[in-house]
Scaffold this motif. Structure first.
Motif, PDB file in Angstrom:
ATOM      1  N   ARG A  77       0.811  -1.214   0.000  1.00 63.94           N
ATOM      2  CA  ARG A  77       0.000   0.000   0.000  1.00 63.94           C
ATOM      3  C   ARG A  77       0.847   1.268   0.000  1.00 63.94           C
ATOM      4  NH1 ARG A  77      -2.579  -0.668   4.542  1.00 63.94           N
ATOM      5  NH2 ARG A  77      -1.774   1.054   5.769  1.00 63.94           N
ATOM      6  N   LEU A  78       1.948   1.236   0.749  1.00 62.54           N
ATOM      7  CA  LEU A  78       2.791   2.416   0.863  1.00 62.54           C
ATOM      8  C   LEU A  78       3.948   2.411  -0.133  1.00 62.54           C
ATOM      9  CD1 LEU A  78       2.910   2.786   4.749  1.00 62.54           C
ATOM     10  CD2 LEU A  78       1.317   3.807   3.115  1.00 62.54           C
ATOM     11  N   ARG A  79       3.964   1.382  -1.003  1.00 62.03           N
ATOM     12  CA  ARG A  79       4.985   1.264  -2.045  1.00 62.03           C
ATOM     13  C   ARG A  79       6.393   1.245  -1.447  1.00 62.03           C
ATOM     14  NH1 ARG A  79       2.488   5.392  -6.630  1.00 62.03           N
ATOM     15  NH2 ARG A  79       0.519   4.298  -6.876  1.00 62.03           N
ATOM     16  N   LEU A  80       6.560   0.398  -0.451  1.00 57.95           N
ATOM     17  CA  LEU A  80       7.848   0.237   0.212  1.00 57.95           C
ATOM     18  C   LEU A  80       8.476  -1.068  -0.239  1.00 57.95           C
ATOM     19  CD1 LEU A  80       6.617   1.373   3.728  1.00 57.95           C
ATOM     20  CD2 LEU A  80       7.850   2.744   2.045  1.00 57.95           C
ATOM     21  N   ARG A  81       9.790  -1.185  -0.076  1.00 55.39           N
ATOM     22  CA  ARG A  81      10.525  -2.332  -0.609  1.00 55.39           C
ATOM     23  C   ARG A  81      10.359  -3.600   0.220  1.00 55.39           C
ATOM     24  NH1 ARG A  81      12.441  -2.367  -5.834  1.00 55.39           N
ATOM     25  NH2 ARG A  81      13.291  -0.345  -6.371  1.00 55.39           N
ATOM     26  N   ASN A  82      10.438  -3.458   1.546  1.00 59.21           N
ATOM     27  CA  ASN A  82      10.457  -4.635   2.400  1.00 59.21           C
ATOM     28  C   ASN A  82      10.216  -4.217   3.841  1.00 59.21           C
ATOM     29  OD1 ASN A  82      13.025  -3.583   3.275  1.00 59.21           O
ATOM     30  ND2 ASN A  82      13.945  -4.574   1.483  1.00 59.21           N
ATOM     31  N   ARG A  83      10.376  -5.154   4.777  1.00 60.88           N
ATOM     32  CA  ARG A  83      10.103  -4.859   6.181  1.00 60.88           C
ATOM     33  C   ARG A  83      11.007  -3.770   6.737  1.00 60.88           C
ATOM     34  NH1 ARG A  83       8.247 -10.084   9.642  1.00 60.88           N
ATOM     35  NH2 ARG A  83       6.777 -10.943   8.157  1.00 60.88           N
ATOM     36  N   ALA A  84      12.275  -3.824   6.386  1.00 63.06           N
ATOM     37  CA  ALA A  84      13.209  -2.817   6.900  1.00 63.06           C
ATOM     38  C   ALA A  84      12.793  -1.420   6.448  1.00 63.06           C
ATOM     39  CB  ALA A  84      14.625  -3.131   6.433  1.00 63.06           C
ATOM     40  N   HIS A  85      12.428  -1.301   5.187  1.00 61.13           N
ATOM     41  CA  HIS A  85      11.975  -0.024   4.643  1.00 61.13           C
ATOM     42  C   HIS A  85      10.684   0.411   5.323  1.00 61.13           C
ATOM     43  CE1 HIS A  85      11.495   2.512   0.699  1.00 61.13           C
ATOM     44  NE2 HIS A  85      11.748   3.257   1.773  1.00 61.13           N
ATOM     45  N   ALA A  86       9.767  -0.537   5.578  1.00 59.07           N
ATOM     46  CA  ALA A  86       8.489  -0.222   6.220  1.00 59.07           C
ATOM     47  C   ALA A  86       8.698   0.304   7.636  1.00 59.07           C
ATOM     48  CB  ALA A  86       7.585  -1.459   6.243  1.00 59.07           C
ATOM     49  N   VAL A  87       9.576  -0.348   8.391  1.00 54.70           N
ATOM     50  CA  VAL A  87       9.844   0.095   9.763  1.00 54.70           C
ATOM     51  C   VAL A  87      10.476   1.484   9.763  1.00 54.70           C
ATOM     52  CG1 VAL A  87      11.273  -0.334  11.798  1.00 54.70           C
ATOM     53  CG2 VAL A  87       9.997  -2.206  10.761  1.00 54.70           C
ATOM     54  N   ALA A  88      11.489   1.678   8.913  1.00 55.53           N
ATOM     55  CA  ALA A  88      12.150   2.985   8.849  1.00 55.53           C
ATOM     56  C   ALA A  88      11.157   4.080   8.463  1.00 55.53           C
ATOM     57  CB  ALA A  88      13.301   2.939   7.849  1.00 55.53           C
ATOM     58  N   PHE A  89      10.306   3.793   7.485  1.00 59.32           N
ATOM     59  CA  PHE A  89       9.311   4.767   7.033  1.00 59.32           C
ATOM     60  C   PHE A  89       8.313   5.088   8.138  1.00 59.32           C
ATOM     61  CE2 PHE A  89       5.213   5.824   5.109  1.00 59.32           C
ATOM     62  CZ  PHE A  89       5.566   6.821   4.200  1.00 59.32           C
ATOM     63  N   ALA A  90       7.807   4.061   8.811  1.00 64.88           N
ATOM     64  CA  ALA A  90       6.803   4.249   9.860  1.00 64.88           C
ATOM     65  C   ALA A  90       7.368   5.038  11.042  1.00 64.88           C
ATOM     66  CB  ALA A  90       6.270   2.898  10.323  1.00 64.88           C
ATOM     67  N   LEU A  91       8.614   4.736  11.412  1.00 65.61           N
ATOM     68  CA  LEU A  91       9.238   5.463  12.522  1.00 65.61           C
ATOM     69  C   LEU A  91       9.446   6.937  12.148  1.00 65.61           C
ATOM     70  CD1 LEU A  91      11.871   2.819  13.685  1.00 65.61           C
ATOM     71  CD2 LEU A  91       9.956   3.674  15.036  1.00 65.61           C
ATOM     72  N   ARG A  92       9.940   7.163  10.943  1.00 63.13           N
ATOM     73  CA  ARG A  92      10.202   8.532  10.507  1.00 63.13           C
ATOM     74  C   ARG A  92       8.930   9.364  10.400  1.00 63.13           C
ATOM     75  NH1 ARG A  92      11.120   8.084   5.256  1.00 63.13           N
ATOM     76  NH2 ARG A  92       9.105   8.997   4.906  1.00 63.13           N
ATOM     77  N   GLU A  93       7.840   8.735   9.947  1.00 64.08           N
ATOM     78  CA  GLU A  93       6.578   9.445   9.768  1.00 64.08           C
ATOM     79  C   GLU A  93       5.780   9.543  11.062  1.00 64.08           C
ATOM     80  OE1 GLU A  93       5.334  10.940   7.050  1.00 64.08           O
ATOM     81  OE2 GLU A  93       7.132  10.502   5.869  1.00 64.08           O
ATOM     82  N   GLY A  94       6.296   8.937  12.132  1.00 66.02           N
ATOM     83  CA  GLY A  94       5.572   8.985  13.402  1.00 66.02           C
ATOM     84  C   GLY A  94       4.348   8.111  13.425  1.00 66.02           C
ATOM     85  N   LEU A  95       4.342   7.060  12.581  1.00 68.89           N
ATOM     86  CA  LEU A  95       3.180   6.173  12.512  1.00 68.89           C
ATOM     87  C   LEU A  95       3.207   5.127  13.626  1.00 68.89           C
ATOM     88  CD1 LEU A  95       3.084   5.597   8.656  1.00 68.89           C
ATOM     89  CD2 LEU A  95       1.793   7.254   9.998  1.00 68.89           C
ATOM     90  N   ILE A  96       4.381   4.874  14.171  1.00 68.75           N
ATOM     91  CA  ILE A  96       4.497   3.928  15.294  1.00 68.75           C
ATOM     92  C   ILE A  96       5.398   4.547  16.366  1.00 68.75           C
ATOM     93  CG2 ILE A  96       4.119   1.860  13.917  1.00 68.75           C
ATOM     94  CD1 ILE A  96       7.119   1.395  13.880  1.00 68.75           C
TER      95      ILE A  96
END
Length: 202
Positions: A183-202
């Motif tokens: 959905r967020l057009r991310l590469r993999n789990r590592a990218h998803a975690v980094a993106f979520a942390l940076r965006e304040g989603l988690i």
């Protein structure tokens, strides 16, 4: 990944020179859970540095998981490798039999990884890249179960551990992570975690 007792994860090894390849093969031979026989579930790419040739090789590798083992690893190279499709990055100095096998098995299970000391700088670089985009995506939203799963992924938990803690099946956990990355057009789990942390989603 097949996690039944006695199952083995098959890997293929691509290396920039014979010495690197021999080192990876030697380390993997010491792990009973990993084999170089059969259709590979993980591709291990061993290089000295993360350069354009390495990134091209990653992009051309059509496998479920890619683990990059590099002699020299920094935040810029790690970020470029993740964006190219790498699931895990490991320093060659940390690629002994135990470290290499653990990284291979994590990638086979769909987990991403990178040297922990680089995580903060990689996320900062992701933030700066997104800030320079002229067409930012709409603010993403994660529901409660997606947040719970990503928080546990960020803490380094395996799929089975997450499923047990949250009372989901392992397949459900895998599906949740896949939905987030797709959905967020991310590469993999590592990218998803980094993106979520940076965006304040988690």
């Amino acid at each position: 990944m097949d996690t039944r007792p006695g199952s083995r994860t098959s890997v293929e090894i691509l290396a920039s020179d014979p010495v690197l390849r021999a080192g990876v093969e030697s380390a993997l031979r010491l792990c009973a859970q990993v084999t170089t026989d059969g259709p590979p579930a993980v591709t291990v790419i061993a290089v000295d540095t993360i350069d354009e040739r390495t990134l091209r090789l990653v992009r051309e590798t059509d496998r479920r998981g890619v683990l990059l083992v590099a002699t020299s690893v920094d935040a810029a190279g790690t970020l470029r490798a993740i964006e190219a499709g790498v699931n895990g990055v490991l320093r060659r100095a940390e690629a002994d039999a135990e470290g290499l096998a653990a990284a291979v098995l994590a990638v086979a299970d769909g987990h991403g990884s990178m040297p922990p000391d680089l995580l903060g700088e990689v996320m900062a670089r992701l933030g700066r890249l997104d800030a320079n985009l002229s067409h930012r995506r709409s603010a993403p939203v994660l529901d409660d179960r997606e947040k719970a799963v990503l928080l546990m992924v960020a803490d380094g938990h395996e799929t089975v551990e997450i499923a047990k803690a949250l009372a989901y099946s392992p397949r459900t956990v895998t599906g949740i992570v896949h939905d987030i990355t797709h959905r967020l057009r991310l590469r993999n789990r590592a990218h998803a975690v980094a993106f979520a942390l940076r965006e304040g989603l988690i």
